[in-house]
Design a protein around this motif. Structure first.
Motif, short mmCIF file in Angstrom:
data_model
loop_
_atom_site.label_atom_id
_atom_site.label_comp_id
_atom_site.label_asym_id
_atom_site.label_seq_id
_atom_site.Cartn_x
_atom_site.Cartn_y
_atom_site.Cartn_z
N GLY A 162 -10.61 9.02 -79.92
CA GLY A 162 -9.51 9.43 -80.78
C GLY A 162 -8.31 9.95 -80.00
O GLY A 162 -7.16 9.63 -80.30
N LEU A 163 -8.58 10.74 -78.98
CA LEU A 163 -7.48 11.29 -78.18
C LEU A 163 -6.84 10.22 -77.29
O LEU A 163 -5.63 10.24 -77.07
CB LEU A 163 -7.98 12.48 -77.34
N LYS A 164 -7.63 9.27 -76.81
CA LYS A 164 -7.09 8.20 -75.97
C LYS A 164 -6.11 7.31 -76.73
O LYS A 164 -5.15 6.81 -76.14
CB LYS A 164 -8.22 7.32 -75.41
N ILE A 165 -6.35 7.08 -78.01
CA ILE A 165 -5.48 6.19 -78.77
C ILE A 165 -4.24 6.91 -79.29
O ILE A 165 -3.39 6.31 -79.92
CB ILE A 165 -6.22 5.46 -79.92
N GLY A 166 -4.13 8.22 -79.03
CA GLY A 166 -2.90 8.91 -79.36
C GLY A 166 -2.99 10.05 -80.35
O GLY A 166 -1.98 10.67 -80.66
N ALA A 167 -4.18 10.36 -80.86
CA ALA A 167 -4.29 11.50 -81.78
C ALA A 167 -3.84 12.77 -81.06
O ALA A 167 -4.12 12.96 -79.88
CB ALA A 167 -5.72 11.65 -82.28
N ASP A 168 -3.13 13.62 -81.77
CA ASP A 168 -2.65 14.87 -81.18
C ASP A 168 -3.71 15.96 -81.23
O ASP A 168 -3.65 16.91 -80.46
CB ASP A 168 -1.38 15.32 -81.91
N ASP A 169 -4.66 15.82 -82.15
CA ASP A 169 -5.78 16.75 -82.23
C ASP A 169 -6.93 16.04 -82.93
O ASP A 169 -6.72 15.05 -83.62
CB ASP A 169 -5.39 18.03 -82.97
N TYR A 170 -8.12 16.57 -82.75
CA TYR A 170 -9.33 15.97 -83.29
C TYR A 170 -10.18 17.13 -83.78
O TYR A 170 -10.62 17.96 -82.97
CB TYR A 170 -10.04 15.20 -82.19
N ILE A 171 -10.41 17.21 -85.07
CA ILE A 171 -11.13 18.34 -85.64
C ILE A 171 -12.37 17.83 -86.36
O ILE A 171 -12.29 16.94 -87.20
CB ILE A 171 -10.23 19.13 -86.63
N GLY A 172 -13.51 18.40 -86.02
CA GLY A 172 -14.77 18.01 -86.63
C GLY A 172 -15.03 18.75 -87.94
O GLY A 172 -14.61 19.88 -88.12
N CYS A 199 -4.15 5.46 -86.54
CA CYS A 199 -3.49 6.28 -85.52
C CYS A 199 -2.88 5.41 -84.43
O CYS A 199 -1.73 5.61 -84.04
CB CYS A 199 -4.49 7.27 -84.93
N LYS A 200 -3.63 4.44 -83.95
CA LYS A 200 -3.15 3.55 -82.89
C LYS A 200 -1.89 2.80 -83.34
O LYS A 200 -0.90 2.73 -82.61
CB LYS A 200 -4.25 2.56 -82.51
N THR A 201 -1.91 2.27 -84.56
CA THR A 201 -0.76 1.53 -85.09
C THR A 201 0.45 2.44 -85.24
O THR A 201 1.57 2.06 -84.87
CB THR A 201 -1.12 0.88 -86.44
N LEU A 202 0.25 3.64 -85.76
CA LEU A 202 1.35 4.59 -85.93
C LEU A 202 1.97 4.97 -84.59
O LEU A 202 3.19 5.04 -84.46
CB LEU A 202 0.87 5.85 -86.66
N LYS A 203 1.13 5.22 -83.60
CA LYS A 203 1.63 5.66 -82.29
C LYS A 203 2.36 4.55 -81.54
O LYS A 203 3.22 4.83 -80.72
CB LYS A 203 0.48 6.22 -81.44
N GLU A 204 2.05 3.30 -81.85
CA GLU A 204 2.72 2.17 -81.20
C GLU A 204 4.04 1.79 -81.87
O GLU A 204 4.83 1.06 -81.29
CB GLU A 204 1.79 0.95 -81.19
N ASP A 205 4.29 2.30 -83.06
CA ASP A 205 5.48 1.96 -83.83
C ASP A 205 6.60 2.95 -83.49
O ASP A 205 6.39 4.16 -83.57
CB ASP A 205 5.16 2.00 -85.33
N LEU A 206 7.78 2.45 -83.15
CA LEU A 206 8.90 3.33 -82.79
C LEU A 206 9.30 4.28 -83.93
O LEU A 206 9.74 5.39 -83.69
CB LEU A 206 10.12 2.50 -82.37
N ARG A 207 9.14 3.84 -85.17
CA ARG A 207 9.51 4.68 -86.31
C ARG A 207 8.56 5.84 -86.51
O ARG A 207 8.96 6.91 -86.98
CB ARG A 207 9.57 3.85 -87.60
N THR A 208 7.29 5.66 -86.18
CA THR A 208 6.27 6.66 -86.50
C THR A 208 5.57 7.24 -85.27
O THR A 208 4.74 8.13 -85.40
CB THR A 208 5.20 6.05 -87.42
N GLY A 209 5.90 6.74 -84.10
CA GLY A 209 5.19 7.15 -82.89
C GLY A 209 5.26 8.63 -82.57
O GLY A 209 4.37 9.18 -81.92
N HIS A 210 6.31 9.30 -83.02
CA HIS A 210 6.47 10.73 -82.73
C HIS A 210 5.72 11.63 -83.71
O HIS A 210 5.56 12.82 -83.46
CB HIS A 210 7.96 11.10 -82.76
#
Length: 179
Positions: free
Chosen positions: A69-79, A40-51
């Motif tokens: 999980g939410l701090k590193i950029g996850a849009d939702d967190y489901i248990g 998630c962190k890598t995806l959110k930092e990449d311009l191609r996949t950050g959105h």
């Protein structure tokens, strides 16, 4: 209706996300090679996949794990265990939000022989102007900005008709006009 892309591990998921640019990513945290947090962190930092919206779906549900999980950029967190109806609703909401996200348009959008001037809202094919109705204009912008992406009827209803229910043939009429 969704096209599902499966990945065997976090490394495979990262490669597929970069190459295929999915509308949404659902990831477990505990995966081999690259865990879900790093993915998630890598995806959110990449311009191609950050959105791309990311849902972390995991058995790790302490407050600290959710916060991480939410701090590193996850849009939702489901248990786990989770309700599939709730997951489906959250998926639709995140995809809808992503499609509506205000991303500034470049002055000119090109794909193949087409060029769209976003300042004058004119479409050209091989440098010849093509007149468009307002709905055709919105559809063409959507298609050119997302070249290679497939949309469901529901996504088109949401984006072009703002969720209004229209006859199923309406979309096909507009698509045939654009062709």
């Amino acid at each position: 209706e969704y096209n599902i892309i499966e990945a065997a591990n976090g490394e495979d998921a990262l490669t597929k996300a970069i190459n295929q640019l999915p509308d949404l990513i659902i990831s477990d945290i505990m995966m081999p090679k690259i865990d879900g947090i790093q993915l998630c962190k890598t995806l959110k930092e990449d311009l191609r996949t950050g959105h791309i919206p990311v849902i972390l779906l995991t058995a790790r549900t302490t407050v600290l794990q959710i916060e991480e999980g939410l701090k590193i950029g996850a849009d939702d967190y489901i248990g786990k265990p989770f309700n599939p109806v709730v997951l489906g609703a959250k998926m639709k909401a995140l995809i809808r939000r992503d499609m509506k996200a205000s991303r500034p348009l470049p002055d000119f959008i090109t794909a193949g022989p087409f060029c769209y001037n976003s300042m004058t809202m004119e479409l050209f094919k091989d440098n010849r102007p093509i007149p468009l109705s307002s709905r055709e204009n919105v559809l063409m912008k959507l298609f050119l900005c997302n070249a290679g992406r497939v949309f469901t009827k529901e996504q088109l209803y949401e984006h072009v008709w703002n969720g209004s229910v229209v006859d199923a043939n309406t979309i096909m009429v507009y698509i045939s006009h654009l062709r």
